[in-house]
Design a protein around this motif. Structure first.
Motif, mmCIF file in Angstrom:
data_model
loop_
_atom_site.group_PDB
_atom_site.id
_atom_site.type_symbol
_atom_site.label_atom_id
_atom_site.label_comp_id
_atom_site.label_asym_id
_atom_site.label_seq_id
_atom_site.Cartn_x
_atom_site.Cartn_y
_atom_site.Cartn_z
ATOM 1 N N LEU A 142 -4.916 14.260 -9.904
ATOM 2 C CA LEU A 142 -5.588 13.204 -10.938
ATOM 3 C C LEU A 142 -4.658 12.152 -10.875
ATOM 4 O O LEU A 142 -5.704 10.242 -10.759
ATOM 5 N N PHE A 143 -3.508 12.205 -10.252
ATOM 6 C CA PHE A 143 -3.252 11.168 -9.145
ATOM 7 C C PHE A 143 -3.439 10.738 -8.238
ATOM 8 O O PHE A 143 -3.323 9.024 -7.953
ATOM 9 N N PHE A 144 -4.023 11.575 -6.919
ATOM 10 C CA PHE A 144 -4.128 11.286 -5.840
ATOM 11 C C PHE A 144 -5.900 10.748 -5.653
ATOM 12 O O PHE A 144 -7.213 12.166 -5.768
ATOM 13 N N GLY A 145 -6.661 8.998 -5.170
ATOM 14 C CA GLY A 145 -7.392 8.790 -5.469
ATOM 15 C C GLY A 145 -7.893 8.282 -4.347
ATOM 16 O O GLY A 145 -7.134 8.621 -3.146
ATOM 17 N N ALA A 146 -8.939 8.243 -4.381
ATOM 18 C CA ALA A 146 -9.025 7.323 -3.197
ATOM 19 C C ALA A 146 -8.124 5.730 -2.047
ATOM 20 O O ALA A 146 -7.782 5.946 -1.111
ATOM 21 N N GLY A 147 -7.108 5.040 -3.665
ATOM 22 C CA GLY A 147 -7.045 4.343 -3.259
ATOM 23 C C GLY A 147 -5.658 4.991 -1.927
ATOM 24 O O GLY A 147 -4.556 4.378 -1.913
ATOM 25 N N ASN A 148 -4.803 6.097 -2.832
ATOM 26 C CA ASN A 148 -3.842 6.688 -2.591
ATOM 27 C C ASN A 148 -4.032 7.470 -1.116
ATOM 28 O O ASN A 148 -2.887 7.923 -0.258
ATOM 29 N N LEU A 149 -5.315 7.799 -0.297
ATOM 30 C CA LEU A 149 -5.630 7.874 0.428
ATOM 31 C C LEU A 149 -5.527 6.770 1.815
ATOM 32 O O LEU A 149 -4.835 7.039 2.649
ATOM 33 N N ILE A 150 -6.364 5.534 1.173
ATOM 34 C CA ILE A 150 -6.251 4.673 2.702
ATOM 35 C C ILE A 150 -5.109 3.211 2.233
ATOM 36 O O ILE A 150 -4.916 2.633 3.387
ATOM 37 N N PHE A 151 -4.438 3.403 1.625
ATOM 38 C CA PHE A 151 -3.670 2.524 1.144
ATOM 39 C C PHE A 151 -2.557 2.611 2.207
ATOM 40 O O PHE A 151 -1.632 2.069 2.632
ATOM 41 N N PRO A 152 -1.777 4.254 2.072
ATOM 42 C CA PRO A 152 -0.558 4.613 2.578
ATOM 43 C C PRO A 152 -1.005 4.059 4.427
ATOM 44 O O PRO A 152 -0.322 4.076 5.305
ATOM 45 N N LEU A 153 -2.372 4.749 4.851
ATOM 46 C CA LEU A 153 -2.846 4.648 6.020
ATOM 47 C C LEU A 153 -2.971 2.859 6.344
ATOM 48 O O LEU A 153 -2.454 2.901 7.625
ATOM 49 N N HIS A 154 -3.602 2.207 6.018
ATOM 50 C CA HIS A 154 -3.078 1.176 6.361
ATOM 51 C C HIS A 154 -1.610 0.380 6.074
ATOM 52 O O HIS A 154 -1.486 -0.759 7.078
ATOM 53 N N LEU A 155 -0.911 0.272 5.472
ATOM 54 C CA LEU A 155 0.281 0.530 5.448
ATOM 55 C C LEU A 155 0.828 0.819 6.599
ATOM 56 O O LEU A 155 2.187 0.012 7.367
ATOM 57 N N GLY A 156 0.898 2.417 7.144
ATOM 58 C CA GLY A 156 0.989 2.860 8.046
ATOM 59 C C GLY A 156 0.837 2.430 9.727
ATOM 60 O O GLY A 156 1.551 1.097 10.954
ATOM 61 N N GLN A 157 -0.155 0.944 9.430
ATOM 62 C CA GLN A 157 -0.781 0.298 10.898
ATOM 63 C C GLN A 157 -0.317 -1.106 10.389
ATOM 64 O O GLN A 157 0.093 -1.584 11.224
ATOM 65 N N LEU A 158 -0.053 -2.236 9.276
ATOM 66 C CA LEU A 158 0.758 -2.620 9.706
ATOM 67 C C LEU A 158 2.486 -3.135 9.590
ATOM 68 O O LEU A 158 2.727 -3.851 10.678
ATOM 69 N N ALA A 159 2.804 -1.281 9.325
ATOM 70 C CA ALA A 159 4.363 -1.528 9.865
ATOM 71 C C ALA A 159 4.562 -0.783 11.271
ATOM 72 O O ALA A 159 5.660 -1.662 11.666
#
Length: 463
Positions: free
Chosen positions: A24-41
Motif C-alpha cells: 500500500l505504501f510503496f508506489g511509483a514515487g517510492n521507486l523513482i524519488f530515492p533513485l533521483h535523490l541518490g543521483q543528486l546526493a
C-alpha cells in the motif's frame, strides 16, 4: 472474557499484513524519488538518505502508530480532538490529495510515462495513456471490490511478485556496480544541506498522509483475521507497521545507492523515472524496458488498490447513504480522468498542497502518538494546529506555479514568510510556530489541571 476468545495469530499473519502495508505504501514515487535523490546526493548520499528516511519512513511509521495508539479507525479520528467539522475537513483534504486529485492518478501516470510510453511509437502517448489508465483503474476497482480480499490480493500476490522482480535488479546492480559511490559527483544543493534536502524530498512520497488514510484499510484487514478488541488490533497493527516500514527503509537505501552509482555513467536526470529507465537498460538492455514496465505497474497497482479502497471505506463510513462500491467506482473514475492531464501537470499542482498538508499531518501525528501525556486535550491540539496552519499556507503559496507565486500577491506573502519565520527558506517555516503553540497549549492545559485538582481542597476549607 472477550480476551479469551481472541485468536492466537501466527507469525505468517504478521508477515502477510506487513506485506500488504508495504504494498500500500510503496508506489511509483517510492521507486523513482530515492533513485533521483541518490543521483543528486552522489558521494554525500548518507546525510541525504537519513533526511529522506525521516519523512519517508519514520513519519509513515508514526502515522500507523498514531492510528494504533489512539485506537482510531481512520484519518477522521486523528483530527477529532479539534471537533467533528475539523476532522471531516481534514479527512476530505487528505483523501482528495492522495486520492483523485494527485496521489492516485499519479500511480497510473508514472507507470505509463516511465514504463510503457518509451515502448510506444511517437505520437501514441496520449491515446496510450487513455487506454492504459482505463485498464489500470479498472483493475484497481476489481481488486478492491471485496474489502475482505484486499489483504490477499496485495499482501499475498501483488507485493511479493513486485519484490521478487525488484530484488533481481538489486542483485544484478550490486554484483556489477557502475562505479564507486564515494567517487560520485555531488550536486551543489547536496554539498552542505544534504539532510535537509533529503528531508524535503521525502514529502513527495506522500506516505505520511497515506498512512493516516490507510488506517481504516489496515484496521479492517486486521479485524478480518479475527481480532476484535481495540487493544489487540492496535498492538497487531503497530507490529506489522514496524516490520513493513523497516523493509521499506532497507529498499530505499538500496535504491539511493543505485542512484548514486549511476552518475558514474549517466548525467543527473531531471527526474527519477529517467534514472530508473537508464539503470535497467544498462543492466538488462532491451529486456530492461519490460522489467521496468512490470515493476512500475505492479507497485503502482498495489498502491492504487489501497488508495481507492481507503477513500471508499472512509467516505462510506461518514456518508453511508452511498455504498462502499459506489464510492469505489466514483474514486476510480475520477482518478482516471485526472490521470489524463499528464504526470507533469499532476506533480506541478501537488507540491503546493503537500507543503500545506504535510506540516498539519506531522503535528497531528506527533500529537496523536503522545496524546496520552495530555489526555488528547483539545487545548493542546488547538494551539499547535492554529500556530501551524498559517506558515503552512504561506509555504503553499510560495510553491504554487509561477502564475500565482510570482504575482504581486504571491511575492508579498513570500516576503512576509521569509522575513518573519525562521527556517522559511528551507520550507520549514512552520516548525518554530508549532513549537510555540505546543508550549502555550501545554502551559494552559497544566494550569487548568492544577486548578481542577485544587478545587476540592478550596471548597473544603470554606466549609
Amino acid at each position: 472474557m472477550d480476551s479469551l476468545t481472541e485468536p492466537k495469530l501466527k507469525r505468517r499473519d504478521y508477515v502477510v499484513v506487513a506485506s500488504m502495508l508495504f504494498g500500500l505504501f510503496f508506489g511509483a514515487g517510492n521507486l523513482i524519488f530515492p533513485l533521483h535523490l541518490g543521483q543528486l546526493a552522489g558521494a554525500n548520499w548518507l546525510p541525504a538518505a537519513l533526511g529522506f528516511l525521516v519523512t519517508a519512513v519514520v513519519l509513515p511509521l508514526l502515522s500507523v502508530l498514531a492510528i494504533s495508539a489512539t485506537h482510531a479507525k481512520g484519518v477522521y479520528d486523528v483530527g477529532l480532538p479539534l471537533g467533528k467539522w475539523f476532522a471531516l475537513a481534514f479527512m476530505i483534504l487528505i483523501h482528495a490529495t492522495i486520492g483523485p486529485l494527485f496521489g492516485t492518478p499519479r500511480t497510473a501516470t508514472v507507470a505509463f510515462t516511465t514504463g510503457i510510453a518509451p515502448m510506444l511509437p511517437k505520437g501514441a502517448a496520449q491515446g496510450g495513456l487513455l487506454v492504459f489508465s482505463a485498464l489500470f483503474f479498472l483493475a484497481a476497482f476489481l481488486l478492491s471490490y471485496k474489502e475482505n480480499k484486499i489483504t490477499s490480493a496485495v499482501g499475498k500476490v501483488l507485493n511479493p511478485t513486485f519484490l521478487g522482480l525488484l530484488f533481481v535488479l538489486f542483485f544484478v546492480g550490486y554484483l556489477n556496480r557502475m562505479g564507486s559511490v564515494a567517487a560520485a559527483a555531488v550536486t551543489p544543493d547536496y554539498k552542505t544541506a544534504g539532510f535537509l534536502n533529503g528531508f524535503l524530498q521525502g514529502y513527495n512520497t506522500m506516505d505520511a498522509l497515506a498512512g493516516l488514510a490507510f488506517g481504516v484499510t489496515v484496521v479492517t484487514a486486521v479485524r478480518g483475521l479475527g481480532l476484535r478488541q481495540d487493544g489487540a488490533v492496535a498492538a497487531f497493527t503497530a507490529k506489522a507497521g514496524v516490520l513493513a516500514t523497516a523493509a521499506i527503509g532497507g529498499v530505499y537505501l538500496l535504491l539511493i545507492g543505485l542512484g548514486a552509482m549511476s552518475v558514474n555513467h549517466f548525467a543527473v536526470s531531471a527526474e527519477g523515472g529517467t534514472a530508473f529507465n537508464q539503470i535497467v537498460t544498462y543492466y538488462f538492455g532491451a529486456a530492461g524496458h519490460a522489467l521496468l514496465a512490470a515493476l512500475l505497474t505492479l507497485t503502482c497497482l498495489t498502491t492504487a488498490v489501497g488508495l481507492v479502497a481507503a477513500f471508499a471505506q472512509d467516505f462510506h463510513k461518514h456518508f453511508p447513504k452511498i455504498s462502499y462500491r459506489t464510492w469505489l467506482g466514483m474514486m476510480a473514475f475520477a482518478s482516471f480522468l485526472t490521470a489524463n492531464f499528464g504526470l507533469d501537470t499532476i506533480i506541478q499542482w501537488s507540491t503546493p498542497m503537500l507543503m500545506f498538508l504535510y506540516p498539519l499531518a506531522m503535528v497531528l501525528i506527533g500529537l496523536s502518538v503522545s496524546s496520552h501525556l495530555f489526555r488528547r486535550s483539545p487545548i493542546v491540539y488547538g494551539f499547535v494546529v492554529a500556530f501551524t496552519v498559517v506558515p503552512a499556507l504561506l509555504d503553499m503559496v510560495a510553491s504554487l506555479p509561477a502564475v500565482v507565486a510570482k504575482s504581486g500577491f504571491g511575492l508579498a506573502l513570500t516576503h512576509v514568510r521569509d522575513a518573519y519565520l525562521p527556517f522559511a527558506s528551507w520550507g520549514l517555516g512552520w516548525v518554530v510556530p508549532a513549537l510555540i503553540g505546543l508550549a502555550l497549549g501545554l502551559t494552559i492545559y497544566l494550569v487548568r489541571q492544577r486548578q481542577a485538582a485544587g478545587a476540592p481542597d478550596a471548597e473544603s476549607e470554606i466549609d
